[in-house]
Design an enzyme around this catalytic site. Structure first.
Site, PDB file in Angstrom:
ATOM      1  CB  CYS A 120      -7.056  70.399 -13.893  1.00  0.00           C
ATOM      2  SG  CYS A 120      -7.565  69.300 -13.506  1.00  0.00           S
ATOM      3  CB  ALA A 121      -7.030  76.248 -11.749  1.00  0.00           C
TER       4      ALA A 121
ATOM      5  N   GLY B  39      -5.305  80.265 -17.320  1.00  0.00           N
ATOM      6  CA  GLY B  39      -5.222  81.035 -18.670  1.00  0.00           C
ATOM      7  C   GLY B  39      -7.429  81.008 -18.605  1.00  0.00           C
TER       8      GLY B  39
ATOM      9  CG  ASP C 177      -3.238  70.122   0.746  1.00  0.00           C
ATOM     10  OD1 ASP C 177      -5.115  69.356   0.930  1.00  0.00           O
ATOM     11  OD2 ASP C 177      -3.084  70.728   1.298  1.00  0.00           O
TER      12      ASP C 177
ATOM     13  CG  ASP D 269      -8.020  72.312 -19.655  1.00  0.00           C
ATOM     14  OD1 ASP D 269      -8.493  71.426 -20.363  1.00  0.00           O
ATOM     15  OD2 ASP D 269      -7.023  73.142 -19.472  1.00  0.00           O
TER      16      ASP D 269
ATOM     17  CB  CYS E 115      -5.003  70.743 -25.237  1.00  0.00           C
ATOM     18  SG  CYS E 115      -3.625  70.388 -24.636  1.00  0.00           S
TER      19      CYS E 115
END
Length: 408
Positions: free
Chosen positions: A232-233, A237, A283, A301, A354
């Site tokens: 899940c780039a 970051g 996709d 992430d 997060c």
């Protein structure tokens, strides 16, 4: 402190776009700061910080101002007046700013500050979930910490420099920063400033990245030469940090469902001198299936409520809806079960968010380990980071290992 008309008007313009048009606060502030090229650093700082502060305490301020959505321009000026009075700033005699008795504002503030949902300015549903998930004491401490202004933290890009060399370079250009104990490549700015205009940034010597976020790539325990997948780039970051830890050796596949984010990652990677990153758009399920059993390391992430990063995204409090939590939890579990299949036996995987809610974090890991897809995994360690303890963003990370296949 004297208030300048054009700066106050800029704040009100920003609040209108955020509160009424539901635009994102960070994008709005960037837009509004371009209104007048003559504004200096102090002017720009006033607009940005005041806007964020009013967004952060929106519920408290509108309650004191006795206004309701949708917010007319006179009502937004009234909210601004509440902010100014509570900071001891004398209100100017402008026709836009309606005279509100200082005593009334301060009296209402004292009264409402005894109630957490007003004092810390959050929706009722969020307060209820926070108390249920974390307990009264922890939730109250977290909310207070998440309402503080976030520090600006840099991560030295070790593909191009060292933390010490970067610090010296920035100091030569009038930017003072300090290393942070316990964080390998992090530097904290002594005072806020536009670091993006520096040659050091243009030359890819650093990225702006919160200290807690910097722990995630290190937690993954990557080695140069491995095949690593960041599932899940986003705009990358953590991908860029992983590339630096891999010393540009090996293959780093950066995946995301949003092609535009991966385009931004490509641009950032070029500036960073990170050449081992291969972006791939998810996709179809084929993209994932082709990599089954191929990765030495996987970072998930995961998308989440973002309740750990409210300091830098205060408007998220007002955008989030109660039903989003259930929806995102289902997505998190689906991602864990699907993307984990790309890991080799004896490979390692980090699941990170997060968020500070256990139902998005350790409870998701427990559910995964109890599932068909997770039965060959074991939890090595986890790290729960709270803003009230670290002073940085709230984060969660779990390191899992895929157990080696048994030989007959």
């Amino acid at each position: 402190m004297k208030l300048h008309r054009n700066l106050v008007f800029a704040v009100v313009d920003a609040l209108n776009l955020i509160f009424n048009e539901e635009e994102y606060a960070d994008k709005v502030v960037q837009k509004v700061l371009k209104f007048d090229k003559r504004w200096g650093a102090r002017d720009r700082g006033f607009i940005a910080e005041t806007t964020y502060e009013i967004v952060r305490y929106k519920r408290l301020y509108i309650e004191i101002a006795e206004v309701k959505a949708p917010f007319s321009r006179p009502n937004l000026f009234r909210v601004f007046a509440v902010w100014a009075v509570l900071r001891g700033i004398e209100l100017p005699d402008w026709k836009q700013i309606e005279t509100v008795p200082n005593r009334k504002i301060k009296g209402r503030f004292d009264e409402l500050s005894k109630i957490r949902k007003f004092k810390e300015s959050i929706p009722d549903w969020m307060d209820e979930i926070g108390v249920k998930s974390l307990g009264e004491k922890r939730w109250t401490k977290e909310l207070n910490a998440l309402n503080q202004q976030a520090d600006v933290i840099l991560r030295a890009n070790t593909l191009k420099t060292t933390k010490e060399a970067l610090r010296a370079n920035l100091l030569e250009n009038g930017i003072d920063c300090e290393p942070i104990a316990g964080y390998t490549d992090a530097l904290k700015l002594a005072e806020r400033g536009n670091v993006f205009r520096t040659d050091a940034f243009q030359n890819g010597m650093f990225e702006v990245q919160d200290a807690s976020s910097q722990l995630v790539a290190e937690f993954l325990d990557v080695k140069p030469g491995q095949r690593v997948i960041d599932t899940c780039a986003g705009a990358g970051g953590k991908t860029l940090h992983i590339a630096a830890l891999m010393e540009n050796k090996g293959q780093l596949i950066a995946m995301d469902i949003y092609e535009n984010k991966l385009k931004e990652l490509k641009r950032r990677a070029k500036r960073n001198g990170a050449f081992n990153i291969e972006p791939r758009v998810i996709d179809s399920t084929k993209v994932i299936k082709k990599l089954y059993g191929k990765a030495d390391r996987i970072l998930i992430d995961a998308p989440c409520t973002g309740l750990g990063v409210l300091r830098r995204n205060p408007d998220a409090k007002w955008k989030l809806q109660p039903e989003f939590l259930e929806k995102i939890m289902a997505t998190q579990q689906e991602i864990l079960r699907s993307y984990s299949k790309m890991l080799k036996p004896e490979g390692k995987m980090v699941y990170a968010t997060c968020s500070i809610l256990p139902q998005e974090n350790n409870e998701q890991v427990k559910s995964f380990l109890a599932s068909e897809e997770g039965r060959d995994f074991r939890l090595i360690k986890e790290n729960k980071i709270y803003a009230s303890e670290s002073g940085y963003d709230g984060f969660y990370m779990a390191l899992l290992e895929k157990i080696a296949e048994k030989t007959a």
